[in-house]
Design an enzyme around this catalytic site. Structure first.
Site, PDB file in Angstrom:
ATOM      1  N   ASN A   7       0.996  -1.151   0.060  1.00  0.00           N
ATOM      2  CA  ASN A   7       0.059   0.117   0.046  1.00  0.00           C
ATOM      3  C   ASN A   7       1.043   1.184  -0.038  1.00  0.00           C
ATOM      4  O   ASN A   7       1.338   1.718   0.944  1.00  0.00           O
ATOM      5  CB  ASN A   7      -0.822  -0.086   1.265  1.00  0.00           C
ATOM      6  N   ARG A  91      -2.513  -2.268  -3.327  1.00  0.00           N
ATOM      7  CA  ARG A  91      -3.750  -1.251  -3.150  1.00  0.00           C
ATOM      8  C   ARG A  91      -3.692  -0.252  -4.218  1.00  0.00           C
ATOM      9  O   ARG A  91      -2.734   0.394  -4.144  1.00  0.00           O
ATOM     10  CB  ARG A  91      -3.633  -0.944  -1.759  1.00  0.00           C
ATOM     11  N   HIS A 180     -12.673   3.004   0.143  1.00  0.00           N
ATOM     12  CA  HIS A 180     -12.516   2.212   1.346  1.00  0.00           C
ATOM     13  C   HIS A 180     -13.432   0.779   1.016  1.00  0.00           C
ATOM     14  O   HIS A 180     -13.738  -0.019   1.843  1.00  0.00           O
ATOM     15  CB  HIS A 180     -13.446   2.723   2.569  1.00  0.00           C
ATOM     16  N   ARG A 241     -10.378  15.800   7.331  1.00  0.00           N
ATOM     17  CA  ARG A 241     -11.141  16.087   6.015  1.00  0.00           C
ATOM     18  C   ARG A 241     -12.552  16.511   6.547  1.00  0.00           C
ATOM     19  O   ARG A 241     -13.115  15.959   7.396  1.00  0.00           O
ATOM     20  CB  ARG A 241     -11.236  14.981   4.993  1.00  0.00           C
ATOM     21  N   GLU A 386      -7.927  -4.958   5.273  1.00  0.00           N
ATOM     22  CA  GLU A 386      -8.017  -4.887   3.763  1.00  0.00           C
ATOM     23  C   GLU A 386      -6.878  -5.651   3.162  1.00  0.00           C
ATOM     24  O   GLU A 386      -6.996  -6.151   2.140  1.00  0.00           O
ATOM     25  CB  GLU A 386      -7.912  -3.246   3.696  1.00  0.00           C
TER      26      GLU A 386
END
Ligand code: ADP
Length: 407
Positions: A7, A91, A180, A241, A386
């Protein structure tokens, strides 16, 4: 099969080596500050031994090479040779409209990823760098791309088209993509497994509450709506965010504060959300501590954060018709009884009843049901993984390719 998952961010690489036959983690870790002074590599072995070393790592090729060299160190005995790695799973944040599932990476795929860069200018370039670095270090090992957006490609058009001129969708591919995806996919499957129900006859709302946060409405196993949009900025309140705001605010602030485009971008992505409201931290642990000390802005941060979650749950109830399971996952979702409780407060009319004691006990990577026995909607905490999805998808695709080659 031993699959290395990567990732890659602009100056980081997170990795895991997974034995997919047993779903075991063989080792994991991260490389940080690539291309900077003080670059470091960390590795954690299966028996919990952790090593962190500073190394000069100028680019992603050096970072991937350093990860592999760490793995063959005789004192760690993780693998004896690079050739033990059967495949690499990457990823990839943005698959655009092209990738509806994981794919074997070839030149054509890399070309499409490069064409998609304008859709995810922050995320896709380091993902591509990671792919190219891994190809340089392990030229003969098959690689698979697993996309954050893929799980959401089942959304209907009325959920993904924005009410702006349709031409902009045609011209610039502006639409909701959602992110996600691997996490929402994983926890929805695990939750159904845990509660003994079939994913294809079950509706779920999955809440991924990490530094980034998103919520997905899943109907009979498929994503039908999700809170992140064209970029991962839309939706819930996040660490830094802003999530949903009136778009006119941006124009107004840019004008009033004479902000350049990149400054406005930084304001919304790096200085808003939990950090922006609290003025103190983007980490929910710090905010909870302040909240417990009676800090008013910490109280407001938590109220806004959980109120927005509740609003999305209400909206997705309407979208789904009925909901069987609500899932909490990721850093905040897995560890904060307070956030879970406040997000689901006073929702008895929806058939949601939390069990206070159960909720308090499920923290620190445990899974478990936190709703009361008479709650119509089951509420569960499922730690996300993940990397396991990336590794399993990679193994599946590579095995299929192997069978084709044999025929
Ligand atoms: P990322 O999106 O970076 O993968 P994670 O899923 O690891 O994020 O979540 C990180 C966030 O989880 C931290 O910023 C922190 O706010 C939150 N978190 C971790 N542990 C706790 C805790 N015990 N209580 C509340 N929040 C926590």
């Amino acid at each position: 099969m031993k699959v290395l998952t990567l990732n890659c961010g602009s100056s980081t690489v997170k990795y895991k080596l997974i034995e997919t036959d047993t779903e075991e983690n063989i080792a994991y870790g991260k490389v940080e500050r690539i291309g900077m002074i003080g670059a470091s590599i960390e590795i954690v072995t299966q028996n919990g031994k952790k090593i962190v070393e500073e190394q000069e790592l100028l680019d992603h090729v050096m970072a991937v090479d350093a990860i592999l060299k760490m793995m063959i160190r005789p004192d760690l005995k993780i693998i004896s040779d690079f050739s033990e790695i059967d495949a690499v799973g990457h990823r990839v944040v943005h698959g655009g409209e092209t990738f509806t599932g994981s794919v074997l990476i070839n030149d054509e795929v890399i070309k499409i990823l490069k064409e998609n860069i304008q859709l995810a200018p922050l995320h896709n370039p380091p993902n591509i760098q990671g792919i190219e670095a891994a190809k340089a270090v392990l030229p003969d090992v098959p690689m698979v791309g697993v996309f954050d957006t893929a799980f959401h490609t089942t959304m209907p058009d009325y959920a993904y088209i924005y009410p702006i001129p349709y031409q902009l969708y045609r011209k610039h591919a502006i639409r909701r993509y959602g992110f996600h995806g691997t996490s929402h996919y994983f926890v929805s499957r695990k939750a159904c497994e845990k509660l003994n129900c079939k994913v294809h006859s079950c509706n779920l709302i999955t809440l991924h509450l990490g530094n980034g946060a998103s919520v997905t409405a899943i109907k009979r196993g498929k994503s039908v709506d999700t809170s992140m949009g064209f970029t991962p900025l839309e939706g819930l309140v996040m660490g830094t965010r802003c999530g949903d705001i009136d778009p006119a605010i941006i124009l107004h602030i840019m004008q009033q504060e004479k902000l350049a485009l990149y400054e406005a971008n930084n304001l919304l992505n790096k200085f808003s959300g939990i950090l922006g409201i609290s003025g103190k931290s983007n980490d929910m642990r710090d905010i909870e501590e302040l909240y417990n000390q009676g800090d008013n802005l910490a109280r407001l941060t938590i109220d806004i954060y959980t109120y927005r979650i509740k609003k999305y749950i209400g909206a997705y109830f309407a979208v789904l018709g009925h909901v069987d399971i609500i899932v909490f996952t990721a850093g905040v979702g897995e560890n904060s009884p307070l956030i879970r409780e406040k997000s689901l407060e006073d929702m008895d009319t929806f058939g949601i009843k939390l069990d206070h004691d159960r909720n308090e006990k499920i923290v620190g990577g445990k899974d478990g049901v936190i709703s009361s026995d008479d709650s119509k909607v089951k509420v569960v905490v499922i730690p996300t993984n993940e990397e396991l999805v990336i590794a399993m998808d990679t193994a599946k695709i590579v095995k299929k390719m192997g069978k084709k080659l044999k025929k």
